[in-house]
Design a protein around this motif. Structure first.
Motif, PDB file in Angstrom:
ATOM      1  N   LYS A  29       0.461  -1.489   0.088  1.00  0.00           N
ATOM      2  CA  LYS A  29       0.246   0.042   0.538  1.00  0.00           C
ATOM      3  C   LYS A  29       0.692   1.225   0.203  1.00  0.00           C
ATOM      4  N   ASN A  30       1.785   1.169   1.237  1.00  0.00           N
ATOM      5  CA  ASN A  30       2.398   2.499   1.183  1.00  0.00           C
ATOM      6  C   ASN A  30       4.687   2.347   0.165  1.00  0.00           C
ATOM      7  N   SER A  31       4.084   1.802  -0.224  1.00  0.00           N
ATOM      8  CA  SER A  31       5.667   1.309  -1.233  1.00  0.00           C
ATOM      9  C   SER A  31       6.249   2.324  -2.170  1.00  0.00           C
ATOM     10  N   ASN A  32       5.391   3.705  -2.581  1.00  0.00           N
ATOM     11  CA  ASN A  32       5.988   4.087  -3.088  1.00  0.00           C
ATOM     12  C   ASN A  32       5.314   5.834  -3.427  1.00  0.00           C
ATOM     13  N   PRO A  33       5.690   6.536  -2.109  1.00  0.00           N
ATOM     14  CA  PRO A  33       5.212   8.299  -2.098  1.00  0.00           C
ATOM     15  C   PRO A  33       5.686   8.686  -2.833  1.00  0.00           C
ATOM     16  N   ASN A  34       4.915   9.530  -3.731  1.00  0.00           N
ATOM     17  CA  ASN A  34       6.273  10.159  -4.494  1.00  0.00           C
ATOM     18  C   ASN A  34       6.796  12.028  -3.544  1.00  0.00           C
ATOM     19  N   TYR A  35       6.809  13.057  -3.907  1.00  0.00           N
ATOM     20  CA  TYR A  35       7.572  14.164  -3.068  1.00  0.00           C
ATOM     21  C   TYR A  35       6.556  14.289  -2.234  1.00  0.00           C
ATOM     22  N   HIS A  36       5.235  14.446  -2.862  1.00  0.00           N
ATOM     23  CA  HIS A  36       4.270  15.077  -2.704  1.00  0.00           C
ATOM     24  C   HIS A  36       3.296  14.194  -1.325  1.00  0.00           C
ATOM     25  N   GLY A  37       4.042  13.167  -1.035  1.00  0.00           N
ATOM     26  CA  GLY A  37       3.541  12.333  -0.287  1.00  0.00           C
ATOM     27  C   GLY A  37       2.174  11.688  -0.849  1.00  0.00           C
ATOM     28  N   ASP A  38       2.018  11.218  -2.064  1.00  0.00           N
ATOM     29  CA  ASP A  38       0.981  10.077  -2.632  1.00  0.00           C
ATOM     30  C   ASP A  38       1.427   9.134  -3.032  1.00  0.00           C
ATOM     31  N   ASN A  39       1.370   7.680  -2.683  1.00  0.00           N
ATOM     32  CA  ASN A  39       1.291   6.857  -3.056  1.00  0.00           C
ATOM     33  C   ASN A  39       0.701   6.610  -4.728  1.00  0.00           C
ATOM     34  N   VAL A  40       1.820   6.586  -5.536  1.00  0.00           N
ATOM     35  CA  VAL A  40       2.119   6.252  -6.748  1.00  0.00           C
ATOM     36  C   VAL A  40       2.472   4.936  -7.648  1.00  0.00           C
ATOM     37  N   PRO A  41       2.155   4.594  -8.457  1.00  0.00           N
ATOM     38  CA  PRO A  41       2.395   3.165  -9.540  1.00  0.00           C
ATOM     39  C   PRO A  41       4.228   2.973  -9.405  1.00  0.00           C
ATOM     40  N   VAL A  42       4.187   2.044  -9.083  1.00  0.00           N
ATOM     41  CA  VAL A  42       5.579   1.140  -9.204  1.00  0.00           C
ATOM     42  C   VAL A  42       6.544   0.939 -10.798  1.00  0.00           C
ATOM     43  N   THR A  43       7.187   1.342 -11.614  1.00  0.00           N
ATOM     44  CA  THR A  43       7.243   0.669 -12.898  1.00  0.00           C
ATOM     45  C   THR A  43       8.279   0.056 -12.472  1.00  0.00           C
ATOM     46  N   LEU A  44       7.894  -1.722 -13.086  1.00  0.00           N
ATOM     47  CA  LEU A  44       8.891  -2.977 -13.025  1.00  0.00           C
ATOM     48  C   LEU A  44       9.359  -3.090 -14.481  1.00  0.00           C
ATOM     49  N   LYS A  45      10.055  -3.910 -14.330  1.00  0.00           N
ATOM     50  CA  LYS A  45      10.436  -4.587 -15.308  1.00  0.00           C
ATOM     51  C   LYS A  45      11.151  -5.739 -15.088  1.00  0.00           C
ATOM     52  N   LEU A  46      10.499  -7.075 -16.221  1.00  0.00           N
ATOM     53  CA  LEU A  46      11.097  -8.454 -15.387  1.00  0.00           C
ATOM     54  C   LEU A  46      11.714  -8.967 -16.563  1.00  0.00           C
ATOM     55  N   TYR A  47      12.683  -9.443 -15.928  1.00  0.00           N
ATOM     56  CA  TYR A  47      13.766 -10.047 -17.113  1.00  0.00           C
ATOM     57  C   TYR A  47      13.933 -10.854 -17.014  1.00  0.00           C
ATOM     58  N   MET A  81       6.102  -3.258 -16.677  1.00  0.00           N
ATOM     59  CA  MET A  81       4.533  -2.874 -16.287  1.00  0.00           C
ATOM     60  C   MET A  81       4.409  -2.213 -15.131  1.00  0.00           C
ATOM     61  N   GLN A  82       3.570  -0.969 -15.239  1.00  0.00           N
ATOM     62  CA  GLN A  82       3.207  -0.207 -13.886  1.00  0.00           C
ATOM     63  C   GLN A  82       2.069  -1.028 -13.289  1.00  0.00           C
ATOM     64  N   ILE A  83       2.753  -1.142 -11.752  1.00  0.00           N
ATOM     65  CA  ILE A  83       1.637  -1.845 -10.751  1.00  0.00           C
ATOM     66  C   ILE A  83       1.192  -1.102  -9.648  1.00  0.00           C
ATOM     67  N   ALA A  84      -0.148  -0.869  -9.570  1.00  0.00           N
ATOM     68  CA  ALA A  84      -0.897   0.447  -8.198  1.00  0.00           C
ATOM     69  C   ALA A  84      -0.250  -0.210  -7.074  1.00  0.00           C
ATOM     70  N   PRO A  85      -0.429   0.594  -5.923  1.00  0.00           N
ATOM     71  CA  PRO A  85      -0.258   0.532  -4.622  1.00  0.00           C
ATOM     72  C   PRO A  85      -1.472  -0.353  -4.461  1.00  0.00           C
ATOM     73  N   ASN A  86      -0.935  -0.867  -3.907  1.00  0.00           N
ATOM     74  CA  ASN A  86      -1.912  -1.979  -2.420  1.00  0.00           C
ATOM     75  C   ASN A  86      -2.296  -3.097  -3.823  1.00  0.00           C
ATOM     76  N   ASP A  87      -1.755  -3.752  -4.817  1.00  0.00           N
ATOM     77  CA  ASP A  87      -1.961  -4.241  -5.981  1.00  0.00           C
ATOM     78  C   ASP A  87      -1.767  -5.770  -6.328  1.00  0.00           C
ATOM     79  N   ALA A  88      -1.569  -6.473  -6.920  1.00  0.00           N
ATOM     80  CA  ALA A  88      -1.671  -7.922  -7.650  1.00  0.00           C
ATOM     81  C   ALA A  88      -1.074  -8.334  -8.855  1.00  0.00           C
TER      82      ALA A  88
END
Length: 157
Positions: A29-47, A81-88
């Motif tokens: 849920k709180n993995s990726n706060p931006n500079y404003h404190g908002d939780n935003v999606p992470v971008t990931l790459k699977l190799y 892929m991008q994945i939103a906070p609190n998602d699988a």
């Protein structure tokens, strides 16, 4: 005769299941706060990789701008892929015999003091799935059962 046929069928099913693995990503849920404190999606790459050493040594900049040159013949494929906070999400299914290693790169809004890469050898995946959990500390391999994962190949930050 029916019992033998049934046993052979069960063996084939079990063997088929263990030769593939489902790769799942869980974003806390709180993995990726931006500079404003908002939780935003992470971008990931699977190799999907033949070897892992080049991946372990590569910087984020290199993997984002010239991954083909940096990873060379070690890279089989890459998925983004991008994945939103609190998602699988299920990111991929692999045939263990065709892929030597799975590597994950996570790009956060603030990359400081985070473990941004994780990797595992395919044959070290116990069972038919492996889960990468993305938290505020970084990306880590987790499992449903204790002992599900034998060895994570990239430790630390």
């Amino acid at each position: 005769m029916k019992k033998i046929s049934l046993l052979i069928f069960i063996f084939i099913i079990m063997y088929g299941c263990s030769s593939t693995a489902v790769i799942t990503m869980i974003n806390d849920k709180n993995s990726n706060p931006n500079y404003h404190g908002d939780n935003v999606p992470v971008t990931l790459k699977l190799y999907k990789l033949n070897g892992v050493e080049r991946f372990k040594e590569a910087s984020v900049l290199d993997l984002n701008t010239r991954e083909d040159a940096v990873l060379g013949k070690d890279m089989i494929d890459v998925s983004r892929m991008q994945i939103a906070p609190n998602d699988a999400k299920v990111m991929a299914t692999i045939k263990k015999k065709d892929v030597g290693y799975i590597g994950v790169l996570v790009m956060y809004a603030n990359m400081q003091n985070k473990k941004i890469k994780s990797a595992i050898r395919s044959k070290d995946i116990s069972g038919d799935n492996v889960t990468f959990t993305i938290s505020s500390e970084g990306v880590f391999i987790t499992g449903k059962k204790k002992g599900n994962i034998k060895k994570e190949l990239i430790n630390g930050k």
